[in-house]
Write a protein that holds these residues in place. Structure first.
Motif, PDB file in Angstrom:
ATOM      1  N   ASN A   3       0.814  -1.228   0.000  1.00 44.18           N
ATOM      2  CA  ASN A   3       0.000   0.000   0.000  1.00 44.18           C
ATOM      3  C   ASN A   3       0.848   1.280   0.000  1.00 44.18           C
ATOM      4  OD1 ASN A   3      -2.358  -1.625   0.208  1.00 44.18           O
ATOM      5  ND2 ASN A   3      -2.053  -1.769   2.427  1.00 44.18           N
ATOM      6  N   GLY A   4       1.793   1.331  -0.893  1.00 51.09           N
ATOM      7  CA  GLY A   4       2.612   2.538  -1.006  1.00 51.09           C
ATOM      8  C   GLY A   4       3.832   2.550  -0.138  1.00 51.09           C
ATOM      9  N   GLY A   5       3.981   1.551   0.733  1.00 48.90           N
ATOM     10  CA  GLY A   5       5.185   1.451   1.541  1.00 48.90           C
ATOM     11  C   GLY A   5       5.102   2.208   2.852  1.00 48.90           C
ATOM     12  N   PHE A   6       6.077   1.970   3.687  1.00 48.62           N
ATOM     13  CA  PHE A   6       6.196   2.612   4.997  1.00 48.62           C
ATOM     14  C   PHE A   6       6.420   4.117   4.834  1.00 48.62           C
ATOM     15  CE2 PHE A   6       9.197   3.969   8.371  1.00 48.62           C
ATOM     16  CZ  PHE A   6       8.394   3.775   9.484  1.00 48.62           C
ATOM     17  N   GLN A   7       5.689   4.903   5.581  1.00 47.56           N
ATOM     18  CA  GLN A   7       5.814   6.357   5.513  1.00 47.56           C
ATOM     19  C   GLN A   7       6.808   6.831   6.571  1.00 47.56           C
ATOM     20  OE1 GLN A   7       4.262   8.087   2.989  1.00 47.56           O
ATOM     21  NE2 GLN A   7       3.761   6.001   2.362  1.00 47.56           N
ATOM     22  N   GLU A   8       8.008   7.121   6.122  1.00 47.15           N
ATOM     23  CA  GLU A   8       9.080   7.506   7.028  1.00 47.15           C
ATOM     24  C   GLU A   8       8.909   8.950   7.496  1.00 47.15           C
ATOM     25  OE1 GLU A   8      13.501   6.165   6.557  1.00 47.15           O
ATOM     26  OE2 GLU A   8      13.277   8.071   5.513  1.00 47.15           O
ATOM     27  N   ALA A   9       9.172   9.190   8.772  1.00 51.67           N
ATOM     28  CA  ALA A   9       9.074  10.544   9.312  1.00 51.67           C
ATOM     29  C   ALA A   9      10.084  11.462   8.620  1.00 51.67           C
ATOM     30  CB  ALA A   9       9.317  10.538  10.819  1.00 51.67           C
ATOM     31  N   GLU A  10       9.698  12.705   8.447  1.00 52.75           N
ATOM     32  CA  GLU A  10      10.547  13.672   7.747  1.00 52.75           C
ATOM     33  C   GLU A  10      11.916  13.811   8.402  1.00 52.75           C
ATOM     34  OE1 GLU A  10      10.561  18.397   7.818  1.00 52.75           O
ATOM     35  OE2 GLU A  10       8.879  17.636   6.627  1.00 52.75           O
ATOM     36  N   VAL A  11      11.971  13.769   9.738  1.00 56.82           N
ATOM     37  CA  VAL A  11      13.241  13.963  10.424  1.00 56.82           C
ATOM     38  C   VAL A  11      14.213  12.839  10.105  1.00 56.82           C
ATOM     39  CG1 VAL A  11      12.498  12.772  12.539  1.00 56.82           C
ATOM     40  CG2 VAL A  11      14.298  14.520  12.647  1.00 56.82           C
ATOM     41  N   ILE A  12      13.720  11.626   9.879  1.00 54.38           N
ATOM     42  CA  ILE A  12      14.603  10.511   9.518  1.00 54.38           C
ATOM     43  C   ILE A  12      15.116  10.702   8.103  1.00 54.38           C
ATOM     44  CG2 ILE A  12      14.744   8.022   9.173  1.00 54.38           C
ATOM     45  CD1 ILE A  12      12.650   7.666  11.325  1.00 54.38           C
ATOM     46  N   THR A  13      14.216  11.076   7.194  1.00 56.50           N
ATOM     47  CA  THR A  13      14.621  11.290   5.802  1.00 56.50           C
ATOM     48  C   THR A  13      15.695  12.356   5.693  1.00 56.50           C
ATOM     49  OG1 THR A  13      12.388  10.687   5.077  1.00 56.50           O
ATOM     50  CG2 THR A  13      13.774  11.860   3.502  1.00 56.50           C
ATOM     51  N   ARG A  14      15.581  13.394   6.519  1.00 54.64           N
ATOM     52  CA  ARG A  14      16.514  14.520   6.414  1.00 54.64           C
ATOM     53  C   ARG A  14      17.792  14.336   7.219  1.00 54.64           C
ATOM     54  NH1 ARG A  14      13.500  20.378   6.293  1.00 54.64           N
ATOM     55  NH2 ARG A  14      12.231  20.037   4.419  1.00 54.64           N
ATOM     56  N   TYR A  15      17.729  13.568   8.324  1.00 53.60           N
ATOM     57  CA  TYR A  15      18.856  13.579   9.253  1.00 53.60           C
ATOM     58  C   TYR A  15      19.439  12.213   9.596  1.00 53.60           C
ATOM     59  CZ  TYR A  15      17.762  18.477   9.819  1.00 53.60           C
ATOM     60  OH  TYR A  15      17.555  19.812   9.574  1.00 53.60           O
ATOM     61  N   TYR A  16      18.843  11.107   9.120  1.00 57.52           N
ATOM     62  CA  TYR A  16      19.489   9.807   9.343  1.00 57.52           C
ATOM     63  C   TYR A  16      20.409   9.553   8.148  1.00 57.52           C
ATOM     64  CZ  TYR A  16      20.193   5.288  11.518  1.00 57.52           C
ATOM     65  OH  TYR A  16      20.754   4.211  12.170  1.00 57.52           O
ATOM     66  N   ALA A  17      21.700   9.695   8.380  1.00 59.72           N
ATOM     67  CA  ALA A  17      22.679   9.668   7.291  1.00 59.72           C
ATOM     68  C   ALA A  17      22.717   8.309   6.598  1.00 59.72           C
ATOM     69  CB  ALA A  17      24.073  10.005   7.838  1.00 59.72           C
ATOM     70  N   GLY A  18      22.837   8.347   5.258  1.00 62.80           N
ATOM     71  CA  GLY A  18      23.004   7.121   4.481  1.00 62.80           C
ATOM     72  C   GLY A  18      22.247   7.165   3.168  1.00 62.80           C
ATOM     73  N   GLY A  19      22.631   6.274   2.250  1.00 67.06           N
ATOM     74  CA  GLY A  19      21.930   6.180   0.975  1.00 67.06           C
ATOM     75  C   GLY A  19      22.685   5.296  -0.015  1.00 67.06           C
ATOM     76  N   PHE A  20      21.937   4.731  -0.969  1.00 65.35           N
ATOM     77  CA  PHE A  20      22.530   3.933  -2.041  1.00 65.35           C
ATOM     78  C   PHE A  20      23.060   4.862  -3.130  1.00 65.35           C
ATOM     79  CE2 PHE A  20      19.472   0.814  -0.277  1.00 65.35           C
ATOM     80  CZ  PHE A  20      20.335  -0.247  -0.078  1.00 65.35           C
ATOM     81  N   CYS A  21      24.248   4.534  -3.636  1.00 69.09           N
ATOM     82  CA  CYS A  21      24.835   5.337  -4.706  1.00 69.09           C
ATOM     83  C   CYS A  21      25.765   4.457  -5.531  1.00 69.09           C
ATOM     84  CB  CYS A  21      25.597   6.533  -4.126  1.00 69.09           C
ATOM     85  SG  CYS A  21      26.312   7.638  -5.368  1.00 69.09           S
ATOM     86  N   GLY A  22      25.357   4.102  -6.735  1.00 68.55           N
ATOM     87  CA  GLY A  22      26.197   3.333  -7.634  1.00 68.55           C
ATOM     88  C   GLY A  22      26.357   1.876  -7.248  1.00 68.55           C
ATOM     89  N   VAL A  23      27.275   1.201  -7.935  1.00 65.80           N
ATOM     90  CA  VAL A  23      27.521  -0.230  -7.727  1.00 65.80           C
ATOM     91  C   VAL A  23      29.031  -0.466  -7.640  1.00 65.80           C
ATOM     92  CG1 VAL A  23      25.412  -0.915  -8.933  1.00 65.80           C
ATOM     93  CG2 VAL A  23      27.557  -0.684 -10.226  1.00 65.80           C
TER      94      VAL A  23
END
Length: 484
Positions: A91-111
């Motif tokens: 159903n559209g996936g888990f709705q992450e709180a804005e503070v986590i999206t903005r301030y929990y460091a990390g992310g996928f980038c390349g291979v």
């Protein structure tokens, strides 16, 4: 869903992973044990098991032992059901709180050079206390598991489909620049340890290689304390590097895939060497994100002694329709967690309205609500705040609970609110305390004692009272197996 009884399907390609699997599963004895494992799993067969590599990851994690692998898989399926893991992507996936999206460091980038996705995490820029004060522990944990679920069930299958490569793991680059004392905060380390254990038990063999770069001098001490929480095979995949790491990363990741900040050539379209369009770089969480009680002016103060429980009786009027009345709660402690549940006083045999949970309410408030069932007569409920698991420490509780006719949807329209279902989908609740469970409860505290050792060593000299308090609440219970 059907059990595929064919021989083990070997992965193709010349990647390190494919070669390792072919080498390990070329042993006829292991293939025979693997076939027996699949046969024994017929009663719980799910579509995931049709991929032999999916089962192989559990098989490998338990050293190719059929009995231990079967136990691990059954526990995994039970955890998925209890945690409602399948709902995270529905159903559209888990709705992450804005503070986590903005301030929990990390992310996928390349291979990397073998095609595995790379996750970058500048952990030294995470504000653990700020995040803990801005979202509930359950929400923060579910956000991490949501990312893991998306990686395992969406990102990797799509990459396998596009490339035809056996991609089942991820390469990690953990940057510890600015990693310091605030990252040794006890609750933050305990949260991380809990997440690591969930991954070890439910997402085995998903780490390809983890490069820890810019590791400070103190990190080897921290790493050695955390090692017991990691499987021995996982430990072998972790490479702790200092500041001369760039060539090592370039040996594993092409320069055009590696962000410029880490020694490669990749930048964002605007030339940003940090690739911020794909990687969150954290930072201090602004205080306006901090959660506050919904009813600060109505909170009642109550001291709960060690091994004690505070109960609040509520009367709910007749309800021709389910959800006509709701019980709403708002509580926090000065420090530490409490057990929480809501049970029917009229019918002790009925299911609790809110099942027993250990709630972390000493960092941010716990606010929530639950809809009452249909009833022709008025009903009585008891709200329990439990400190029975604490052998020495009393806790100062501030709370407000009441019955309201507001609809549950209106009551849950805040980031800090939790329904009974939210609590049920949170972390391990722990057993409801009784005189017969002291030994098991004490054993469960041993992990906290291990993590607390880090913070105690740093703070004991400056704050002797803190050392004594931590010793009483964490270390003493771990010895109770010998003294109870």
């Amino acid at each position: 869903m059907s059990c595929n009884q064919e021989a083990f399907v070997m992965p193709q390609g010349e990647s390190t992973f494919a070669k390792r699997v072919r080498s390990e599963m070329s042993d006829p004895a292991k293939v025979e044990v693997f076939a027996a494992l699949k046969q024994n799993l017929r009663d719980v067969w799910v579509d995931d098991f049709n991929d032999d590599i999916y089962l192989y990851r559990f098989f490998k994690a338990r050293q190719f032992d059929r009995v231990r692998t079967e136990e691990m898989i059954r526990n995994h399926l039970r955890w998925r059901k209890e945690y409602k893991a399948d709902d995270l992507l529905a159903n559209g996936g888990f709705q992450e709180a804005e503070v986590i999206t903005r301030y929990y460091a990390g992310g996928f980038c390349g291979v990397d050079k073998e095609g595995h996705p790379v996750w970058y995490e500048p952990s030294g820029l995470i504000d653990p206390q700020g995040l803990a004060r801005s979202v509930t522990r359950e929400h923060l944990l579910r956000s991490r598991i949501y990312i893991t679920e998306r990686f395992v069930r969406q990102i990797l299958p799509e990459m396998r489909r596009k490339t035809g490569l056996p991609l089942y793991s991820c390469t990690f680059v953990i940057d510890l620049t600015n990693y310091g004392r605030r990252h040794l905060w006890g609750p933050g380390l305990e949260f991380y340890a809990e997440f690591v254990q969930i991954c070890e038990q439910n997402y085995p063999e998903t780490i390809g290689t983890a490069y820890i770069v810019n590791a400070p001098a103190i990190f080897p001490i921290v790493f050695n304390l955390l090692k017991p929480l990691l499987h021995v095979e996982t430990q072998k995949k972790i490479k702790v590097l200092g500041r001369n790491y760039k060539q090592i990363l370039l040996n594993a990741i092409d320069a055009d895939e590696l962000p410029k900040i880490f020694g490669g050539n990749r930048t964002d379209p605007d030339g940003d060497p940090h690739c911020r369009s794909m990687i969150c770089w954290g930072g201090d969480v602004p205080k306006h994100y901090y959660l506050k009680p919904n009813y600060p002016e109505r909170l009642v103060s109550q001291s709960i002694g060690r091994r004690s429980t505070h109960r609040v009786e509520l009367s709910v009027p007749p309800a021709p329709q389910a959800g006509q009345w709701c019980i709403e709660w708002d509580f926090l402690t000065d420090d530490g967690d409490l057990g929480f549940e809501i049970v029917s006083t009229d019918d002790s045999e009925s299911e609790p309205l809110v099942g027993y949970r250990r709630v972390h309410c000493g960092i941010c408030p716990c606010s929530g609500a639950v809809a009452c069932p249909q009833s022709a007569d008025s009903r009585k409920y008891t709200v329990c705040f439990d400190n029975a698991f604490s052998r020495i420490r009393s806790k100062r509780l501030r709370y407000f609970v009441h019955v309201t006719d507001k609809p549950i949807a209106a009551l849950m329209d805040t980031d800090s609110c939790r329904t009974a279902a939210d609590l049920a989908a949170g972390a391990d609740p722990g057993p409801k305390p009784s005189n017969e469970t002291w030994k098991s409860l004490s054993a469960r505290r041993s992990r906290t004692a291990l993590l607390g050792a880090i913070d105690v060593q740093i703070r004991a000299i400056r704050q002797p009272s803190y050392f004594f308090q931590t010793f009483c609440n964490n270390y003493l219970p771990t010895w109770s197996n010998m003294h109870v």
